[in-house]
Design an enzyme around this catalytic site. Structure first.
Site, short mmCIF file in Angstrom:
data_model
loop_
_atom_site.label_atom_id
_atom_site.label_comp_id
_atom_site.label_asym_id
_atom_site.label_seq_id
_atom_site.Cartn_x
_atom_site.Cartn_y
_atom_site.Cartn_z
CD GLU A 77 -53.67 -43.50 -20.47
OE1 GLU A 77 -53.21 -43.71 -19.40
OE2 GLU A 77 -53.61 -42.64 -21.01
CE LYS A 255 -51.88 -40.83 -16.80
NZ LYS A 255 -52.19 -41.25 -17.97
CG ASP A 271 -50.98 -52.59 -2.32
OD1 ASP A 271 -51.51 -51.60 -2.97
OD2 ASP A 271 -51.18 -52.55 -1.22
CG HIS A 366 -52.92 -41.08 -28.38
ND1 HIS A 366 -53.34 -40.36 -27.36
CD2 HIS A 366 -51.77 -41.75 -27.86
CE1 HIS A 366 -52.35 -40.72 -26.06
NE2 HIS A 366 -51.38 -41.62 -26.60
C1 LIG Z 1 -48.55 -44.72 -30.24
C2 LIG Z 1 -47.00 -44.83 -30.67
C3 LIG Z 1 -46.64 -46.17 -30.12
C4 LIG Z 1 -47.43 -45.11 -32.38
O1 LIG Z 1 -45.89 -45.20 -32.72
P1 LIG Z 1 -45.51 -45.36 -34.32
O2 LIG Z 1 -44.50 -44.31 -34.53
O3 LIG Z 1 -47.12 -45.10 -35.25
O4 LIG Z 1 -45.09 -46.93 -34.25
P2 LIG Z 1 -44.64 -47.66 -35.55
O5 LIG Z 1 -45.72 -48.09 -36.32
O6 LIG Z 1 -43.22 -46.86 -36.42
O7 LIG Z 1 -43.91 -49.00 -34.82
C5 LIG Z 1 -42.73 -48.83 -34.11
C6 LIG Z 1 -43.06 -49.58 -32.96
O8 LIG Z 1 -44.13 -49.29 -31.84
C7 LIG Z 1 -44.91 -50.24 -31.31
N1 LIG Z 1 -46.01 -50.18 -31.67
C8 LIG Z 1 -46.62 -49.33 -32.81
N2 LIG Z 1 -47.91 -49.55 -32.93
C9 LIG Z 1 -48.21 -50.50 -32.14
C10 LIG Z 1 -49.69 -50.98 -31.63
N3 LIG Z 1 -50.88 -50.94 -32.24
N4 LIG Z 1 -49.61 -52.21 -30.62
C11 LIG Z 1 -48.60 -52.42 -29.96
N5 LIG Z 1 -47.32 -51.80 -30.32
C12 LIG Z 1 -47.20 -50.72 -31.32
C13 LIG Z 1 -44.32 -51.45 -31.90
O9 LIG Z 1 -43.20 -51.89 -30.93
C14 LIG Z 1 -43.45 -51.25 -33.12
O10 LIG Z 1 -42.48 -52.09 -33.38
P3 LIG Z 1 -42.70 -53.54 -34.24
O11 LIG Z 1 -43.31 -54.60 -33.31
O12 LIG Z 1 -43.55 -52.93 -35.21
O13 LIG Z 1 -41.39 -53.93 -34.83
C15 LIG Z 1 -46.01 -43.85 -30.56
O14 LIG Z 1 -46.77 -42.62 -31.21
C16 LIG Z 1 -45.98 -43.51 -29.04
O15 LIG Z 1 -45.03 -44.00 -28.25
N6 LIG Z 1 -46.63 -42.46 -28.50
C17 LIG Z 1 -46.46 -41.95 -26.96
C18 LIG Z 1 -47.90 -42.90 -26.39
C19 LIG Z 1 -47.96 -42.83 -25.13
O16 LIG Z 1 -47.14 -42.35 -24.30
N7 LIG Z 1 -49.22 -43.01 -24.64
C20 LIG Z 1 -49.43 -43.00 -23.18
C21 LIG Z 1 -50.62 -42.33 -22.79
S1 LIG Z 1 -50.39 -40.39 -22.95
C22 LIG Z 1 -50.04 -40.02 -21.14
O17 LIG Z 1 -50.68 -40.75 -20.52
C23 LIG Z 1 -49.11 -39.56 -20.60
C24 LIG Z 1 -48.36 -38.10 -21.19
C25 LIG Z 1 -48.09 -38.39 -22.75
O18 LIG Z 1 -49.02 -37.16 -20.99
C26 LIG Z 1 -46.98 -38.09 -20.48
C27 LIG Z 1 -46.30 -37.16 -20.74
O19 LIG Z 1 -46.64 -35.89 -20.94
O20 LIG Z 1 -44.85 -37.29 -20.47
N1 LIG Z 2 -49.94 -49.99 3.64
C1 LIG Z 2 -49.96 -51.18 2.98
O1 LIG Z 2 -49.59 -51.19 1.88
C2 LIG Z 2 -50.83 -52.47 3.55
C3 LIG Z 2 -50.89 -53.50 2.65
N2 LIG Z 2 -51.69 -54.58 2.66
C4 LIG Z 2 -51.79 -55.57 1.80
O2 LIG Z 2 -50.76 -56.88 2.25
C5 LIG Z 2 -50.43 -57.79 1.10
C6 LIG Z 2 -49.26 -58.12 1.14
O3 LIG Z 2 -48.83 -58.70 2.43
P1 LIG Z 2 -47.53 -59.60 2.36
O4 LIG Z 2 -47.04 -59.55 3.95
O5 LIG Z 2 -46.56 -59.29 1.31
O6 LIG Z 2 -48.52 -60.92 1.96
P2 LIG Z 2 -49.09 -62.25 2.77
O7 LIG Z 2 -49.85 -62.03 3.75
O8 LIG Z 2 -49.66 -63.22 1.81
O9 LIG Z 2 -47.73 -62.72 3.43
C7 LIG Z 2 -46.68 -63.43 2.75
C8 LIG Z 2 -46.92 -64.87 2.96
O10 LIG Z 2 -46.17 -65.69 1.83
C9 LIG Z 2 -45.37 -66.83 2.56
N3 LIG Z 2 -43.94 -66.88 1.86
C10 LIG Z 2 -43.85 -68.06 1.11
N4 LIG Z 2 -42.70 -67.84 0.49
C11 LIG Z 2 -41.99 -66.92 0.77
C12 LIG Z 2 -40.93 -66.24 0.72
N5 LIG Z 2 -39.77 -66.66 0.00
N6 LIG Z 2 -40.60 -64.97 1.34
C13 LIG Z 2 -41.66 -64.35 1.91
N7 LIG Z 2 -42.77 -64.86 2.44
C14 LIG Z 2 -43.12 -66.04 1.81
C15 LIG Z 2 -45.22 -66.29 4.10
O11 LIG Z 2 -44.98 -67.24 5.16
C16 LIG Z 2 -46.38 -65.45 4.20
O12 LIG Z 2 -47.45 -66.35 4.88
C17 LIG Z 2 -51.33 -57.02 0.01
O13 LIG Z 2 -52.48 -57.65 -0.40
C18 LIG Z 2 -51.41 -55.59 0.49
O14 LIG Z 2 -52.20 -55.07 -0.10
C19 LIG Z 2 -51.93 -54.80 4.16
C20 LIG Z 2 -51.83 -53.76 5.00
C21 LIG Z 2 -51.42 -52.70 4.63
#
Ligand SMILES: CC(C)(COP(=O)([O-])OP(=O)([O-])OC[C@H]1O[C@@H](n2cnc3c(N)ncnc32)[C@H](O)[C@@H]1OP(=O)([O-])[O-])[C@@H](O)C(=O)NCCC(=O)NCCSC(=O)C[C@@](C)(O)CC(=O)[O-]
Ligand SMILES: NC(=O)C1=CN([C@@H]2O[C@H](COP(=O)(O)OP(=O)(O)OC[C@H]3O[C@@H](n4cnc5c(N)ncnc54)[C@H](O)[C@@H]3O)[C@@H](O)[C@H]2O)C=CC1
Length: 415
Positions: A77, A255, A271, A366
């Site tokens: 996105e 969202k 995951d 945007h």
């Molecule tokens: C789009 C902006 C960021 C423009 O923002 P702007 O005001 O044009 O930004 P600016 O030119 O004044 O720059 C300020 C800072 O924005 C960042 N920035 C600025 N441009 C860039 C770029 N090209 N790439 C990376 N970073 C950028 C960057 O951090 C920059 O600082 P700097 O680094 O320059 O010191 C602003 O209008 C904004 O935040 N809009 C919101 C956009 C958004 O939320 N999008 C998500 C998709 S919409 C959605 O899915 C969900 C929604 C919105 O429906 C959720 C809801 O309803 O609550």
């Molecule tokens: N309902 C759900 O959300 C389900 C998710 N999954 C899937 O399961 C996977 C994740 O399972 P996990 O058990 O997390 O991974 P995993 O199966 O890889 O197990 C973790 C492994 O990491 C090792 N390990 C090494 N260092 C560790 C530490 N410091 N702490 C803990 N473990 C350590 C453990 O011994 C183990 O073998 C994901 O791919 C997920 O998509 C599977 C079934 C159901």
């Protein structure tokens, strides 16, 4: 200084290498067309055909618990990364995000059909044996500091549920928990032949894996050309209140939070379905939104609380080369640290969206990004970008690459 988003991809990679976020081999990985070798892909999923690529980028300006972070994100996105960076910068200038994490374990359910009369004495009698079976089922988990912590029994009308609380240590834990549950379920079925084992599976409701993030933003960081910072803060609070009373708005508010959350969760190989399920399981009729905004002590104060059963090892986190790279960019956080980081990213995504919505509207930003991309694609360098964006903005009917090129040529002739 040239901003990250005004650079070419090659310049950006060089810059991040200079700043110590990327190594030469990370750059080589990012530049290969397929960062996932077929040898790994074909072991991750069944009937493997090839890879499905998504753009991978970083949001910048994140200051979390006084530490600077670049946040890796995988998302299709446009504007998610820009929005998170934009809000993070406003928060950083106001002192940054503070996070708190409660990581106590995952719940697993072993469900039987039937009824257990004396559940308390059954548990007293079998508690130690259940603990031993759990340890034996996954011996390495104990070595990592995890394991079974607690057992409860709940009787429902026609069901008996054994609820196990398991500490997955650094893993997300689905597989380790399910392995333990199935071993314990087998033992319980032997002890309780009058009951009929229905299933043994972890729960994706994760009330004991919670991350909170907060930010206190100075009003001056919120101002736009149209509104003062205080007015923007008031309007963000009103938007937050409206989301609490409108389920339709709450869904969109949430969202906007998940934009950054899922992009970061995906980039780190965690995951995403688990996180979606856990986050939404944390909501109810009285708590429709994942975040809230208020004005307090002359600041805009945002709070977010998310159920985030994330891991820092295991599953695809340890297998996907790109996930490993994302974890390196994040400076190898522990699972608990990653939970806090993701909560902060959610709050930043929310702030950016709300600030845009209650001021100029979502489309203006945007379109700005669109024009910026056209200017950069046409070859504009740092100080050339702004005048070309201004031109394209003023002439939306002819805002295309050919005209961006023409404007750039003209600009260079006039210099
Ligand atoms: C789009 C902006 C960021 C423009 O923002 P702007 O005001 O044009 O930004 P600016 O030119 O004044 O720059 C300020 C800072 O924005 C960042 N920035 C600025 N441009 C860039 C770029 N090209 N790439 C990376 N970073 C950028 C960057 O951090 C920059 O600082 P700097 O680094 O320059 O010191 C602003 O209008 C904004 O935040 N809009 C919101 C956009 C958004 O939320 N999008 C998500 C998709 S919409 C959605 O899915 C969900 C929604 C919105 O429906 C959720 C809801 O309803 O609550
Ligand atoms: N309902 C759900 O959300 C389900 C998710 N999954 C899937 O399961 C996977 C994740 O399972 P996990 O058990 O997390 O991974 P995993 O199966 O890889 O197990 C973790 C492994 O990491 C090792 N390990 C090494 N260092 C560790 C530490 N410091 N702490 C803990 N473990 C350590 C453990 O011994 C183990 O073998 C994901 O791919 C997920 O998509 C599977 C079934 C159901």
């Amino acid at each position: 200084m040239t901003k990250l988003y005004e650079m070419t991809t090659a310049q950006r990679l060089k810059q991040l290498e200079m700043e110590g976020y990327l190594t030469q081999s990370d750059i080589e990985l990012l530049q290969t067309n397929s960062a996932l070798p077929a040898t790994i892909g074909s072991h991750l999923v069944e009937n493997y055909l090839g890879n499905f690529a998504l753009p991978f980028g970083v949001a910048n300006h994140f200051l979390i618990n006084q530490q600077d972070y670049l946040i890796p994100m995988a998302t299709e996105e446009p504007s998610v990364i820009a929005a998170a960076s934009n809000a993070a910068q406003r928060v950083a200038r106001s002192g940054g995000f503070q996070t708190q994490v409660f990581r106590n374990g995952l719940q697993g359910q072993i469900v039987f059909q039937g009824h257990l009369k004396d559940k308390t004495s059954f548990l007293q009698q079998h508690h130690n044996q259940i603990m031993t079976i759990a340890d034996q089922a996954h011996p390495t988990l104990q070595q990592h500091g995890g394991g079974l912590k607690d057992i409860n029994i709940n009787n429902y009308k026609d069901f008996v549920e054994f609820n196990l609380l398991i500490n997955p240590a650094e893993a997300m834990g689905a597989n380790v928990v399910n392995t333990i549950l199935e071993a314990v379920a087998h033992y319980l079925q032997q002890q309780l032949p009058q009951l009929d084992l229905l299933m043994a599976i972890l729960s994706n409701q994760a009330p004991q894996q919670i991350a909170s993030a907060s930010a206190q933003i100075d009003f001056e960081q919120l101002a736009t050309s149209q509104y003062s910072g205080y007015q923007v803060a008031q309007r963000i609070v009103a938007a937050s209140e409206f989301a609490q009373i409108s389920a339709a708005r709450a869904a969109t508010h949430n969202k906007g939070i998940m934009n950054g959350v899922i992009a970061t969760v995906l980039a780190t190989g965690n995951d995403t379905r688990n996180i979606n399920a856990a986050v939404y399981a944390g909501l109810n009729q009285n708590q429709k939104t994942l975040s809230e905004w208020q004005i307090h002590d002359q600041k805009l104060v945002g709070n977010i609380r998310l159920s985030l059963p994330l891991g820092s090892v295991g599953g695809a986190i340890s297998t996907l080369p790109m996930a490993q790279l994302a974890m390196r960019i994040l400076q190898q956080p522990s699972a608990a640290q990653l939970m806090g980081i993701v909560a902060a990213v959610g709050l930043a995504s929310n702030l950016a969206a709300l600030r845009a919505l209650v001021t100029q509207g979502i489309q203006a930003g945007h379109m700005n990004l669109q024009w910026q991309s056209l200017a950069i694609m046409a070859g504009a360098k740092a100080d050339e970008i702004a005048p070309i964006v201004t031109y394209l903005k003023a002439h939306p009917q002819v805002a295309n690459l050919a005209n961006a090129h023409k404007q750039l040529e003209q600009l260079r002739k006039d210099k």
